[in-house]
Design a protein around this motif. Sequence first.
Motif, short mmCIF file in Angstrom:
data_model
loop_
_atom_site.label_atom_id
_atom_site.label_comp_id
_atom_site.label_asym_id
_atom_site.label_seq_id
_atom_site.Cartn_x
_atom_site.Cartn_y
_atom_site.Cartn_z
N ASN A 192 0.86 -1.18 0.00
CA ASN A 192 0.00 0.00 0.00
C ASN A 192 0.89 1.23 0.00
OD1 ASN A 192 -1.70 2.23 0.87
ND2 ASN A 192 -3.20 0.67 1.35
N PRO A 193 0.71 2.11 -0.99
CA PRO A 193 1.61 3.26 -1.10
C PRO A 193 1.43 4.27 0.04
CG PRO A 193 -0.17 3.44 -2.67
CD PRO A 193 -0.29 2.08 -2.06
N LEU A 194 0.37 4.11 0.82
CA LEU A 194 0.16 5.06 1.91
C LEU A 194 0.73 4.56 3.23
CD1 LEU A 194 -3.45 6.33 1.32
CD2 LEU A 194 -1.30 7.24 0.53
N LEU A 206 1.15 4.02 10.54
CA LEU A 206 0.01 3.14 10.32
C LEU A 206 0.04 1.90 11.18
CD1 LEU A 206 -1.05 2.84 6.65
CD2 LEU A 206 -2.36 3.46 8.64
N ILE A 221 -3.38 -3.23 7.50
CA ILE A 221 -3.58 -1.79 7.31
C ILE A 221 -4.82 -1.30 8.04
CG2 ILE A 221 -4.24 -0.11 5.57
CD1 ILE A 221 -2.28 -1.50 3.72
N HIS A 259 9.05 6.44 -1.51
CA HIS A 259 8.49 6.80 -2.82
C HIS A 259 9.55 7.43 -3.71
CE1 HIS A 259 4.31 5.84 -2.55
NE2 HIS A 259 4.27 6.32 -1.33
N LEU A 294 -8.47 2.68 2.98
CA LEU A 294 -8.15 3.62 4.04
C LEU A 294 -8.71 5.01 3.79
CD1 LEU A 294 -4.50 2.89 5.08
CD2 LEU A 294 -6.60 2.42 6.30
N ILE A 315 -4.80 6.70 -7.51
CA ILE A 315 -3.58 6.65 -6.71
C ILE A 315 -2.96 8.04 -6.58
CG2 ILE A 315 -2.27 5.89 -8.75
CD1 ILE A 315 -1.42 4.82 -5.29
N LEU A 370 -2.28 10.08 -3.05
CA LEU A 370 -0.95 10.56 -2.66
C LEU A 370 -0.95 12.07 -2.50
CD1 LEU A 370 1.23 8.26 -4.91
CD2 LEU A 370 0.99 8.16 -2.44
#
Lengths: 346, 345
Positions: free
Chosen positions: A100-102, A107, A165, A280, B98, B161, B165
């Motif tokens: 998950n890029p977040l 988290l 997550i 990132h 999320l 996405i 971000l």
Amino acid sequence: MAVSVQQSKGSKKERSRPVAAVFIIIGGLISLVLLIGLSISYGAADIDLATVWTAVFQFNPDATAHQIIQELRLPRVLGAALVGICFAVSGALMQGMTRNPLADSGLLGLNAGAAFVLAICFAFFPGLPYMYQILYSFLGAALGAGLVYGVGAVAKGGLTPMRLILAGAAVSALLTALSEGIAIYYRIGQDLAFWYAGGLSGTKWEHLQIMTPWIAVALIGALLLSKSITMLSFGEEVAIGLGQRTGVTKFFGAIIILILAGAAVSVVGAVGFVGLIIPHVTRFLVGSDYRWIIPCSAILGALLVVVADFAARMVNPPYETPIGALIAFIGVPFFLYLARKGGREL
Amino acid sequence: MTGHTYVSNDHRKRHRKNVIIMLAIFLLIVVLFFISMNTGFTRLTPLALIQTLFGMGTAKQELILFEFRLPRIIISILVGMALAVSGGILQGVSRNALADPGILGINAGAGLAVILFISFFSSAPTTQIFFLPVLAFIGAGLTAIIIYLLSYKRGEGISPIRLLLTGVAVAAGISAVMIVLTLRLSPENYQFVAVWLAGSIWGSNWKFVLALLPWIVILLPIAFWKARVLNTLNLGEISATGLGLEIERERLVLLAIAVGLAGASVSISGGIGFVGLIAPHLARQLVGSKYQYVIPTAALLGSLLLMTADTIGRWIIEPSEIPAGIVVAVIGAPYFLYLLAKSKA
């Protein structure tokens, strides 16, 4: 996790770029050393670089400048570098494992756990020595992560990335709400806000002595795991198909994340953005192989926090500007640029 | 987004089950509505409550019920509904579990507006109760527009996405500014800001109900109507285009609805974020993954959750109060974790 499906559609930038990575490691290390030198020499009292050199390598306890460097600036700047390494590497591991890029250390409930325990400390044991605050916030971070993983472990079907997550978000919300409640009831919100804002001004040699061996072991572990993380980042099925025992990877990955992020959070406060942004940036620069992403993240993370800490001292001397705010000011525009330019593969 | 199992073999049975679930939640809301009216520093017996509702109570009872409790309860119902639907839409559009109104910077933007106002213009924030929500709404809306524009790309539109971000980055930047500003506030103002950020139904006033109502009445039906689009969007971009969907336009409409709903409620109730995150997830656990069920169920659950939280917050440390946003997280999170541990996928 539709997000990762998009990611793994192979675009050109997905490939690994070892040349860029080697360049980042070498160039990054050189600039890191230079920056550390600069950061030590400038401050409330300016000290020239030659004195910095002698203070580090031929320490003379009678010279004031040498004492400033040895007692205040050197541990602080080394602490900044370590904290940056920890946040960046733990963020990279988190994003690789959960796809998950977040994802970042916040988290996993680490930041919220540390803040919760600190809120209790501030409310019920005011005037606790700084050393104990660090210890308790590490325990709090472990509590947060323990809760998150506990829920995953109890669950049928084990700890999927999605469940991790969601559990992390829920545990963080719970612990944050509890600390907000304590803060509002006991009126200690502003003390906590200072902690949230982050700062390295109190860093001493003892902290570094306690932290460094743990961090070193965890970093070696992260490098050993990096190949498995790369496979996991392509998807659980892919990793299993390639003959990997994903449970083992995830278990050790979680422990490494806890050590790194816990140590960093307990020293500097809830500065979360490093762990989110640096992986990132690194992935954008060196591609998708975690054997390169992890060392490069470490170096870029150290650079970012050293620069931010330097700025925190220089923006409005002799007052400290919150380092969390500065990291955001440096990081946000860059991150926005990457999000626009990189598009999907970010 | 755990497994989109499309149950096609027994549609009707599923539909009936879902309708029953929604009715059950609705009944719970009604029960809680009466309990909530009864709860507070001055207790009203059920008899007195009914008498007062039909205009036969004493002046004091009428004052308490109609001027203090009723508007507050109605606000908590409306806000819970709006946040839940907004969160459901955002999770659908961004295809990320999320997502909540926070990712469009709504909480951060509103919070920054409030803090800026308090740090520069006002020494007594409580005198500004009508100006503050307007400002917060402007802050929320502006932030959402900035995030949308920053993640928009000519020719490609916005990818989910990139939206996520960008949202996270902008919110992080705003939070950084907020932290710097909060450190300079006086302790009293800080306390007000802290309660505001935690989220509490502090403005119990019919004017706020009236301000909130148009947003809900107009946007909620559109959200229900557009729920099917979310199903298609969730199949992925290529399939959605293949099915003849104008993705960019639909996305913009859905995002605008989400912003309108969340912005209106955040401006009145402060940063209650958790409802928007968990209500859609709870709804999915109860009625499956089709959005035409998820959105209405989430709306009902959001109301139930926030009203319960506000009632508990008023009652538990009488005569003082705990902000509803805190109570929501404290009761909602463990239940959510329990569901998470129980669920199979």
